[in-house]
Design a protein around this motif. Structure first.
Motif, PDB file in Angstrom:
ATOM      1  N   TYR A 167      28.086  81.032  51.275  1.00 20.02           N
ATOM      2  CA  TYR A 167      27.242  82.178  50.908  1.00 20.02           C
ATOM      3  C   TYR A 167      26.673  82.828  52.152  1.00 20.02           C
ATOM      4  CZ  TYR A 167      23.561  85.037  48.909  1.00 20.02           C
ATOM      5  OH  TYR A 167      22.761  86.102  48.571  1.00 20.02           O
ATOM      6  N   LYS A 169      24.397  86.495  52.941  1.00 16.78           N
ATOM      7  CA  LYS A 169      23.787  87.716  52.410  1.00 16.78           C
ATOM      8  C   LYS A 169      24.472  88.945  52.995  1.00 16.78           C
ATOM      9  CE  LYS A 169      19.410  88.294  51.829  1.00 16.78           C
ATOM     10  NZ  LYS A 169      17.954  88.384  52.108  1.00 16.78           N
ATOM     11  N   SER A 172      27.852  89.383  51.285  1.00 11.38           N
ATOM     12  CA  SER A 172      27.598  89.825  49.914  1.00 11.38           C
ATOM     13  C   SER A 172      27.301  91.325  49.876  1.00 11.38           C
ATOM     14  CB  SER A 172      26.416  89.037  49.325  1.00 11.38           C
ATOM     15  OG  SER A 172      26.134  89.469  48.007  1.00 11.38           O
ATOM     16  N   LYS A 176      29.735  94.290  48.284  1.00 12.18           N
ATOM     17  CA  LYS A 176      29.161  95.140  47.229  1.00 12.18           C
ATOM     18  C   LYS A 176      29.194  96.611  47.622  1.00 12.18           C
ATOM     19  CE  LYS A 176      26.043  91.657  45.273  1.00 12.18           C
ATOM     20  NZ  LYS A 176      24.637  91.208  45.160  1.00 12.18           N
ATOM     21  N   VAL A 188      36.625  83.129  46.693  1.00  7.21           N
ATOM     22  CA  VAL A 188      35.516  82.452  47.368  1.00  7.21           C
ATOM     23  C   VAL A 188      35.761  80.948  47.407  1.00  7.21           C
ATOM     24  CG1 VAL A 188      33.025  82.064  47.418  1.00  7.21           C
ATOM     25  CG2 VAL A 188      33.911  84.218  46.522  1.00  7.21           C
ATOM     26  N   LEU A 200      27.550  82.893  45.819  1.00  6.69           N
ATOM     27  CA  LEU A 200      28.197  84.154  46.195  1.00  6.69           C
ATOM     28  C   LEU A 200      29.106  84.643  45.068  1.00  6.69           C
ATOM     29  CD1 LEU A 200      28.766  86.335  48.323  1.00  6.69           C
ATOM     30  CD2 LEU A 200      30.606  84.899  49.195  1.00  6.69           C
ATOM     31  N   ASP A 203      27.022  86.183  42.401  1.00  6.09           N
ATOM     32  CA  ASP A 203      26.486  87.490  42.824  1.00  6.09           C
ATOM     33  C   ASP A 203      27.546  88.583  42.732  1.00  6.09           C
ATOM     34  OD1 ASP A 203      24.099  86.298  43.334  1.00  6.09           O
ATOM     35  OD2 ASP A 203      24.138  86.536  45.515  1.00  6.09           O
ATOM     36  N   LEU A 204      28.758  88.279  43.187  1.00  2.00           N
ATOM     37  CA  LEU A 204      29.836  89.269  43.181  1.00  2.00           C
ATOM     38  C   LEU A 204      30.289  89.584  41.751  1.00  2.00           C
ATOM     39  CD1 LEU A 204      32.017  88.062  46.208  1.00  2.00           C
ATOM     40  CD2 LEU A 204      30.273  89.848  46.174  1.00  2.00           C
ATOM     41  N   THR A 211      36.304  88.233  40.949  1.00  4.90           N
ATOM     42  CA  THR A 211      36.036  87.100  41.842  1.00  4.90           C
ATOM     43  C   THR A 211      36.659  85.817  41.317  1.00  4.90           C
ATOM     44  OG1 THR A 211      33.902  88.130  42.354  1.00  4.90           O
ATOM     45  CG2 THR A 211      34.208  85.855  43.071  1.00  4.90           C
TER      46      THR A 211
END
Length: 350
Positions: A167, A169, A172, A176, A188, A200, A203-204, A211
């Motif tokens: 992960y 940020k 990410s 995005k 991932v 991650l 989040d995706l 993903t």
């Protein structure tokens, strides 16, 4: 050297305690807090000239760096503060910011002579100039993630398959940002035994990006289908190598085998003017409990083996294709030039 006021000592102690308890959320949060700490220290401390200030910054910075040897960001921010002091002193004394002149030759950098700058001259405007420069640097740190994300469309194209690990940020936000105008897939690697990749992937998926989460053992098998590897990193070393989450070296070797571009998203504050010594794994790495790797249920086996659970991997520069920082993209071979602009040669050793 001026004595530190009790209020400043309290601020430093609070920062040190937070550092020991790992209360900072990632390298960017640590960098921001470090610079805010320096801003308070420089603003509140009584000092007569730049030399006095630089000696104090070096002393405090060295103590903070020794508190958490694996957190290179602390040393980086200390060196940036020293560079800011040197730049503002040179600008006010000579009317030019000669140390940051982008036209400086390599020869001038290597033969930097400090004999004409002992930094003992008392300049009344130095303190406000330094504080203003630190304020600008803080703004740069805060926008670093946005600046990197803005470059996403230059590197991610339609229908590509992107692989990453763990992960980050920054990664990410980068993916995005690209997903607003591109359709692509992301694979991932879960990054066992910490499994940060799960976060991650979630989040995706929430951002409606296609993903797939895979175990680390499937990295090589999936790499043949991948168009590009995009990762974050903990630090970028002086030779262009990486100090990244454990498992990244495996990913880089697989990418090299299949000639897949290996791209690293790293803000400038992660550039570290230090090299990795193979003998100094305690200083370079960080080890945590091996409970996740080999738990206590296997009693007889546990009593007979030593298990190490490192957090970081070293990735040599020859496995890296491109660095994307908040100032643009650069090859690993150009890192030495960026470092010469960020830090002064005399501040490399705190």
């Amino acid at each position: 050297m001026p004595s530190l006021e009790s209020e400043i000592e309290g601020i430093i102690e609070t920062f040190t305690n937070n550092l020991k308890q790992r209360k900072f959320k990632g390298s960017r949060d640590l960098a921001l807090n470090s610079v805010q700490l320096w801003k308070k220290i420089i603003g509140q401390m009584k000092w007569q000239n730049a030399r006095e200030l630089m000696d104090t910054i070096k002393k405090i910075g060295k103590d903070l760096a020794e508190t958490a040897p694996s957190e290179t960001v602390i040393g980086n921010m200390t060196r940036r503060m020293l560079k800011i002091v040197r730049d503002e002193y040179a600008m006010l004394q000579k009317g030019k910011q000669e140390e940051s002149d982008l036209q400086d030759s390599l020869q001038k950098i290597l033969t930097a002579d400090e004999s004409d700058s002992d930094y003992t001259k008392n300049i009344p405007l130095l303190k406000p100039a330094i504080m203003e420069h630190i304020g600008e640097f803080l703004a740069e740190l805060e926008s670093s993630e946005i600046d990197i994300s803005a470059q996403a469309l230059e590197h991610i194209h339609a229908n590509e398959i992107i692989m990453t690990i763990g992960y980050s940020k920054t990664v990410s936000a980068f993916l995005k940002s690209a997903a607003k105008n591109r359709v692509f897939q992301v694979i991932v690697a879960e990054c066992a035994p910490f499994f940060h990749g799960h976060q991650l992937a979630a989040d995706l998926a929430e951002a409606r990006i296609s993903t797939t989460l895979i175990p680390d053992s499937a990295i090589f098998a999936m790499m043949a289908r991948v168009n590009k590897v995009i990762i974050g990193t903990h630090s970028v070393m002086a030779n262009g190598g990486l100090k990244a989450v454990c498992g990244t070296h495996t990913l880089a070797l697989a990418a090299k085998h299949y000639s897949v571009p290996f791209v690293v998203c790293a803000p400038m504050f992660k550039l570290c003017p230090e090299y990795v010594c193979s003998l100094d794994q305690d200083g370079f790495n960080q080890f945590v409990s091996p409970e996740e790797v080999l738990n206590n249920d296997e009693g007889k086996l546990v009593s007979k083996v030593n298990v190490y659970n490192p957090i970081f991997d070293y990735v040599p520069p020859e496995l890296v294709t491109l660095f994307i920082s908040n100032t643009g993209g650069n090859a690993p071979s150009y890192i030495y030039r960026l470092l010469s602009e960020l830090y002064h040669p005399l501040d490399v050793q705190l």
